[in-house]
Design an enzyme around this catalytic site. Sequence first.
Site, PDB file in Angstrom:
ATOM      1  CE  LYS A 116     -19.805   3.222  26.315  1.00 39.55           C
ATOM      2  NZ  LYS A 116     -20.356   3.370  24.946  1.00 39.55           N
ATOM      3  CB  SER A 196     -23.845   4.543  25.688  1.00 41.03           C
ATOM      4  OG  SER A 196     -22.867   3.976  24.821  1.00 41.03           O
ATOM      5  CB  SER A 220     -22.581   5.357  21.856  1.00 39.54           C
ATOM      6  OG  SER A 220     -23.902   4.939  22.058  1.00 39.54           O
TER       7      SER A 220
END
Length: 503
Positions: A116, A196, A220
Amino acid sequence: MQYKLITSKVLDKKAIQKSIKKQIKGFTSEDYETLKPLIYEQDIPTIQNHIQQGSLTYKMLVQWYLYRINKFEFEPNTSLHTIIAINPNAVADAEARDLSRSSDDHGIFGMPILLKDNINAQGMPTTAGAIALKDNYAEDAFIVKQMKNKGAIILGKVNLSEWAYFFCSGCPVGYSAIGGQTLNPYGRTIYETGGSSAGSGTSMAANYAAAAIGTETSGSILSPSSQNSVVGLKPTIGLLSRSGIVPISSTLDTPGPMTRNVIDNAIVLSAMVGKDAQDSYTSLSFNEKDYTQNLEELDLVGLRLGANKSFMNNVPLYADIMVALQKMGAEVFGYEPTKVDLDGFLSILNIDMRNDLPEYLTNHAGPKVQVRSVKDVMIFNQKDMDTRAPYDQELFAGIIADETTDDELKEIISNGQAAARAFFDVPMEKFELDAITSINNYDASRAAIAYYPALTIPMGYQEDGEPMNLTIIAPSLSEEKLLKIGYVIEQATKLRVPPELGK
């Protein structure tokens, strides 16, 4: 689902593709199809076995994933807008692994991992999806060093909800100014990606790497894992270091592995653990072990699981899996959850980010980064809102406006933790449960402030095809138990079905 923007205005996809093509030169479509049965949807131990037998090399493995990314990510009708950076040395790293492998290697050795893009990785920018950080070239985060020390190959960076979805209010999950709108491979523009860690979830569903790393503050990892029918673990806060990761909240943040199956999740978790002098939380919660050991020892017979009666009555997939597990020998206890008010939860995020982001920018960001605070980022964005913040930056404004004092914040955290732990502990103690079961990220905020780990695994698909996951929650430092429970349920049900993309 309506989006203002799909394609990034700033990402140089041609440069990414050029880097990929340079590394897959000589790797043909025939090579891709020949190797596909050895790699596609295979777990890490199976892939390692193919390498040990000589039918595959780490170089071939990396090139196969790069070829697949090139095949889908740069075509308008198949792109998930997931890959936003590629390690230019990925194949060279793989060649080095082929020359140095031994029988004592960690399971993650030679495996291509996607990060990420709020996790620092040397040689690639760490942007958190924000244009203000587009030139943030920094040293490896602690967890990245841990994986590299065990031989992992960082394949690249994936898209995310900008600033880990703590930036704009009401904006779509998976959008960032750097990467554009991440799309779900089970239904591009039809289903949300979750956030996210959107790109970490979509890249796993699409078979773009052996594993991915996400981060979670409150949902997330659990949300995008669920939306993309993959396995995601939100560990106990402090089990994994956060240094070198763009923060929201030092109170609640944690990285975690996102994979297509439970055994891979255990391998990747084991590779990341370690005490970090720059993250004091790791000294409190650190629990180094090989989470793959005895993963298969648990039996469904006698396993005691708590089932939320409201979910049983209103979510058919949840009711179905609970009934199925009961028929296989598990004991399922229905309970009425108590109402938990997490008053002030937003202020934890506000005050922490106001303090933690400057610390990251000062101590862990690259030398070209000019912003030093939330306010600096807002001022930077205001110079070109259409490009830098098309969905506005309302949550950042809320961070600056929050007047919660330090004493009030401590009370919010203390009260929230007590209430959230009671939410899980009351049924666990009453029925002597091994774990509480939930859905997707429905109980993420309570697990977050309780410091309770949560593992989510595929539970099936709704009538329209949208994925849904079963989430398993237990007290702090129960990762070993959760992985064993997840593994036995996964093997008994085998509910994950890959998306049509590239089948």
